[in-house]
Design an enzyme around this catalytic site. Structure first.
Site, short mmCIF file in Angstrom:
data_model
loop_
_atom_site.label_atom_id
_atom_site.label_comp_id
_atom_site.label_asym_id
_atom_site.label_seq_id
_atom_site.Cartn_x
_atom_site.Cartn_y
_atom_site.Cartn_z
CD GLU A 198 -55.78 -3.53 27.31
OE1 GLU A 198 -56.07 -4.50 27.99
OE2 GLU A 198 -55.44 -3.61 25.93
CG ASP A 257 -43.27 -10.45 17.95
OD1 ASP A 257 -42.14 -10.13 18.19
OD2 ASP A 257 -44.06 -11.12 18.41
CG ASP A 310 -39.43 -14.66 19.13
OD1 ASP A 310 -39.90 -14.15 20.01
OD2 ASP A 310 -38.59 -15.60 19.08
#
Ligand SMILES: [Zn+2]
Length: 324
Positions: A39, A102, A104
């Site tokens: 996807e 992830d 950040d």
């Protein structure tokens, strides 16, 4: 030194995707075997987000990027059939998705003592928080979990992604991914929390070597004094870590009697422990930025980090440089 980003125009992005962009790095990471069943999702230039997109081949992505010029291009999981409008992922059987993390910098605002704040500024000092996060997580994934196909990506702005490609990682369900995230949780928000019982001994070693070392390196003398050091002791300690990281033994020996090592380590954890986005790791359908694409707020390329011990965002070329 502060870094203020610059936004590329659509015209510049279009030139980049037509003249420079190649999906070969992406292919080298995810392979071709299940390519058609993967996807993709895009934020289009009119700010409409689309997902449930799949491509027959890497050249079809190149074509899409250079004609549609999306502001953001992301990749998700592999399904039993190619995702499409008529076959959205909710209708399909999920096959696998790499284990991803992830991290950040904007999650660190409360502990950025350098004066930088918000999403668009950072300096060497606050980037060192990301350096520590990469070292700690990389070491944990290799040594506590036994994974070895790890790739780190710079997101193009102020964060990094870890992709783990081992087969033993790709097929993990959400429950196991949640358990891994819980194993890694030593802070909640910006507060220290007691780790799970049975914590690996290795983990404590790397907390000392990585986080306590950097904490001493970057803390002000006043901050160390607040932790119980005399000014001269704080200075000596800081001098000691400039050339050599702490070992567990040296850490214990280096602290004066008035400083409780356990409490001191907890403070280092509070200030520097990786702020990992839980939902990105747990949600096996989450979309993450594609390597080689341009961050539309900074003009920087999403790039493979070859050596996590020697990386700085300034090393990453901007779209303007790439077009020269
Ligand atoms: Zn800073």
């Amino acid at each position: 030194m502060m870094h203020k980003p610059q936004k590329p125009s659509l015209e510049i992005l279009k030139r980049y995707y037509q003249e420079v962009f190649q999906p070969d790095q992406l292919v080298s990471l995810i392979g071709l075997a299940d390519f058609r069943h993967r996807e993709f999702g895009f934020l289009l230039s009119d700010n409409i987000f689309i997902r449930n997109i799949s491509f027959r081949s890497p050249s079809a992505i190149k074509n899409f990027m250079s004609t549609r010029v999306p502001l953001q291009a992301s990749i998700g999981a592999v399904y039993d059939k190619p995702p499409s409008k008529d076959n959205p992922i909710q209708k399909l059987e999920w096959k696998y998705r790499e284990l991803v993390f992830d991290i950040d910098l904007n999650e660190y605002d409360a502990v950025r003592t350098c004066g930088c704040a918000g999403s668009d500024t950072y300096c060497i000092e606050c980037w060192s928080l990301i350096d520590d996060a990469m070292l700690l997580l990389d070491d944990t994934m290799r040594n506590d979990f036994g994974f070895n196909q790890l790739t780190w990506l710079y997101s193009g702005r102020r964060g990094v992604h870890l992709w783990i490609f081992d087969d033993t990682a790709k097929f993990l369900n959400q429950d196991v991914r949640t358990a891994i995230i819980n194993y890694l949780s030593m802070i909640r928000g910006d507060e220290y929390i007691e780790p799970l019982p049975g914590y690996a001994k290795l983990f404590v070693t790397r907390l000392v070597e990585i986080l306590a070392t950097s904490y001493v390196q970057y803390a002000s003398l006043e901050e160390l004094q607040a932790q119980g050091f005399q000014k001269n002791e704080a200075r000596t300690l800081k001098d000691g870590v400039t050339t050599k990281r702490f070992t567990r033994e040296r850490f214990a020996r280096s602290l004066p009697r008035d400083v409780d090592p356990k409490k001191f380590l907890q403070q280092a954890i509070r200030m520097r422990y990786p702020r990992i986005d839980r939902s990105v790791t747990i949600d096996t359908r989450h979309l993450l930025r594609i390597v080689g694409t341009i961050h539309s707020k900074t003009g920087k390329m999403c790039t493979i980090i070859k050596d996590i011990t020697h990386f700085a965002p300034e090393m990453v070329p901007t779209v303007w440089e790439l077009l020269q």
